[in-house]
Design a protein around this motif. Sequence first.
Motif, PDB file in Angstrom:
ATOM      1  N   UNK A  24      -8.831  43.921 -26.247  1.00 49.52           N
ATOM      2  CA  UNK A  24      -8.706  44.454 -24.916  1.00 49.52           C
ATOM      3  C   UNK A  24      -7.672  43.728 -24.083  1.00 49.52           C
ATOM      4  N   UNK A  25      -6.721  43.040 -24.749  1.00 51.18           N
ATOM      5  CA  UNK A  25      -5.745  42.232 -24.034  1.00 51.18           C
ATOM      6  C   UNK A  25      -4.400  42.944 -23.923  1.00 51.18           C
ATOM      7  N   UNK A  26      -4.419  44.269 -23.923  1.00 50.55           N
ATOM      8  CA  UNK A  26      -3.174  44.988 -23.805  1.00 50.55           C
ATOM      9  C   UNK A  26      -2.735  45.130 -22.349  1.00 50.55           C
ATOM     10  N   UNK A  27      -3.533  44.600 -21.422  1.00 50.78           N
ATOM     11  CA  UNK A  27      -3.168  44.622 -20.008  1.00 50.78           C
ATOM     12  C   UNK A  27      -2.757  43.235 -19.540  1.00 50.78           C
ATOM     13  N   UNK A  28      -1.785  43.201 -18.665  1.00 49.01           N
ATOM     14  CA  UNK A  28      -1.388  41.937 -18.065  1.00 49.01           C
ATOM     15  C   UNK A  28      -2.487  41.434 -17.127  1.00 49.01           C
ATOM     16  N   UNK A  29      -2.382  40.178 -16.778  1.00 49.05           N
ATOM     17  CA  UNK A  29      -3.325  39.607 -15.840  1.00 49.05           C
ATOM     18  C   UNK A  29      -3.310  40.410 -14.544  1.00 49.05           C
ATOM     19  N   UNK A  30      -4.480  40.666 -14.003  1.00 52.05           N
ATOM     20  CA  UNK A  30      -4.596  41.499 -12.814  1.00 52.05           C
ATOM     21  C   UNK A  30      -3.873  40.889 -11.624  1.00 52.05           C
ATOM     22  N   UNK A  31      -3.231  41.781 -10.857  1.00 59.87           N
ATOM     23  CA  UNK A  31      -2.656  41.408  -9.565  1.00 59.87           C
ATOM     24  C   UNK A  31      -3.500  42.082  -8.499  1.00 59.87           C
ATOM     25  N   UNK A  32      -3.889  41.323  -7.489  1.00 60.58           N
ATOM     26  CA  UNK A  32      -4.824  41.827  -6.482  1.00 60.58           C
ATOM     27  C   UNK A  32      -4.093  42.133  -5.174  1.00 60.58           C
ATOM     28  N   UNK A  33      -4.453  43.262  -4.585  1.00 62.29           N
ATOM     29  CA  UNK A  33      -3.905  43.672  -3.296  1.00 62.29           C
ATOM     30  C   UNK A  33      -5.052  43.795  -2.297  1.00 62.29           C
ATOM     31  N   UNK A  34      -4.927  43.087  -1.200  1.00 64.73           N
ATOM     32  CA  UNK A  34      -5.981  43.093  -0.193  1.00 64.73           C
ATOM     33  C   UNK A  34      -5.943  44.377   0.623  1.00 64.73           C
ATOM     34  N   UNK A  35      -7.134  44.889   0.947  1.00 64.53           N
ATOM     35  CA  UNK A  35      -7.233  46.047   1.825  1.00 64.53           C
ATOM     36  C   UNK A  35      -7.239  45.640   3.287  1.00 64.53           C
ATOM     37  N   UNK A  36      -7.329  44.346   3.555  1.00 63.35           N
ATOM     38  CA  UNK A  36      -7.396  43.867   4.925  1.00 63.35           C
ATOM     39  C   UNK A  36      -8.658  43.060   5.152  1.00 63.35           C
ATOM     40  N   UNK A  37      -8.689  42.340   6.251  1.00 65.27           N
ATOM     41  CA  UNK A  37      -9.812  41.481   6.564  1.00 65.27           C
ATOM     42  C   UNK A  37     -11.087  42.302   6.753  1.00 65.27           C
ATOM     43  N   UNK A  38     -12.131  41.886   6.048  1.00 67.30           N
ATOM     44  CA  UNK A  38     -13.458  42.525   6.132  1.00 67.30           C
ATOM     45  C   UNK A  38     -13.453  43.983   5.686  1.00 67.30           C
ATOM     46  N   UNK A  39     -12.471  44.384   4.882  1.00 69.28           N
ATOM     47  CA  UNK A  39     -12.397  45.740   4.355  1.00 69.28           C
ATOM     48  C   UNK A  39     -12.950  45.739   2.933  1.00 69.28           C
ATOM     49  N   UNK A  40     -13.740  46.767   2.609  1.00 69.63           N
ATOM     50  CA  UNK A  40     -14.403  46.813   1.305  1.00 69.63           C
ATOM     51  C   UNK A  40     -14.079  48.125   0.600  1.00 69.63           C
ATOM     52  N   UNK A  41     -13.060  48.141  -0.264  1.00 74.74           N
ATOM     53  CA  UNK A  41     -12.681  49.369  -0.970  1.00 74.74           C
ATOM     54  C   UNK A  41     -13.752  49.797  -1.962  1.00 74.74           C
ATOM     55  N   UNK A  42     -14.098  51.069  -1.944  1.00 76.46           N
ATOM     56  CA  UNK A  42     -15.190  51.565  -2.779  1.00 76.46           C
ATOM     57  C   UNK A  42     -14.692  52.480  -3.898  1.00 76.46           C
TER      58      UNK A  42
END
Length: 378
Positions: A24-42
């Motif tokens: 399952x290592x065919x993906x690069x290490x994840x890069x994270x993008x913030x949705x903003x302070x106190x924001x919870x993407x569902x």
Amino acid sequence: MNRLVWNALITLLLLCAGAAAARGQQFRKAVYYSSGKNIRPYSVVSAQLTNSGDLDLAMAEYASDSVSILLGNGDGTFQRPLKFSVPAAFALTVGDFNEDGKLDLAVVQSAGNQPGFLQIFLGEGNGKFRKGELLQLGIEPTSVAVADFSGDGHVDLAVANNGGQSGQGSVMVFVGTGKGTFQKPITYKIAGAPWGIAAGDLNADHIPDLAVTSLGGFVSILLNDGTGHFLKPVQYSWNGEPVDVKIADLRHSGKQDLVVADLTEGMAVLLNNGDGTFGQATVYPPTCQNCVAPEACVVADFNLDGHLDVACATSIDHSYLFYGNGKGKFGGSIPIHDAINFQGGYSIAAGDFNHDGAPDLAIPIETKGKVAILLNTQ
């Protein structure tokens, strides 16, 4: 280099590549993008929301009463989110509802055990949206699907209403006018607390039908009569708690099969007989270490072998892959190892974010307020 050595080297490289994929290592290490302070993407969808030719992301942020748009740069990176307020934004889909060539959004607003709404947002083609029609839904709506159900050339919408404590689960179908507005809905009762919904041609008549999961342990098939009306639901049950559902041709047969995320058992596959009826569910449990049953799955050819695979997101621990063999069967669950830091995702989307021909992954991590982007190395 002589031919024997060259052949041995090629074989070794292929074996190493296969071993990496098997881990399952065919993906690069994840890069994270913030949705903003106190924001919870569902929940998340990927679509081309501008005329740039690049894939973008739209995220419903249920606990934060908002929607975020992350415009893609075409190289697998994304810009800072464009945000707008949407109360109790639970699920969303895209479609050109006013037929201006620009994709619009339909956002399910679900505030628990009470009637919800479907808010239409009309796209301006630059990642920005203006508020359109507000449609009233049933109790506790959970998901939405888009297709031309009536065959009039205009995009329609179908929404699954869980029913909450009322026990009045249903599907509501809204026929589009092509002007960004919708007619009065037709409501179909669905037993067992509906949750997920998907549209696709299930009986090979070139007219989109519906598949609806129910937490009661089954998926309901609603065949289109050709006029945008649907026949009585037919249920296919197993011992589980199905939530998300996807429709895809897993066998290169022209028959559209079902892939279901089951909260208690794993990934369930129901193969189509070709006439809109299905065989018994085959359940693939998550057997990898630190893998639990999925919240959502997405279908794509991740290893580019010509056969469709499935990637699943879980509320805790690893996300993972099932590699397909092109005959409707899948291997064991393969963890996406970098996902150990995800702390769970309730949705998952696939798309070629960097134009290299291989599908990548986007997983919103609600507890961290970020979306993880995993680029495919194939």
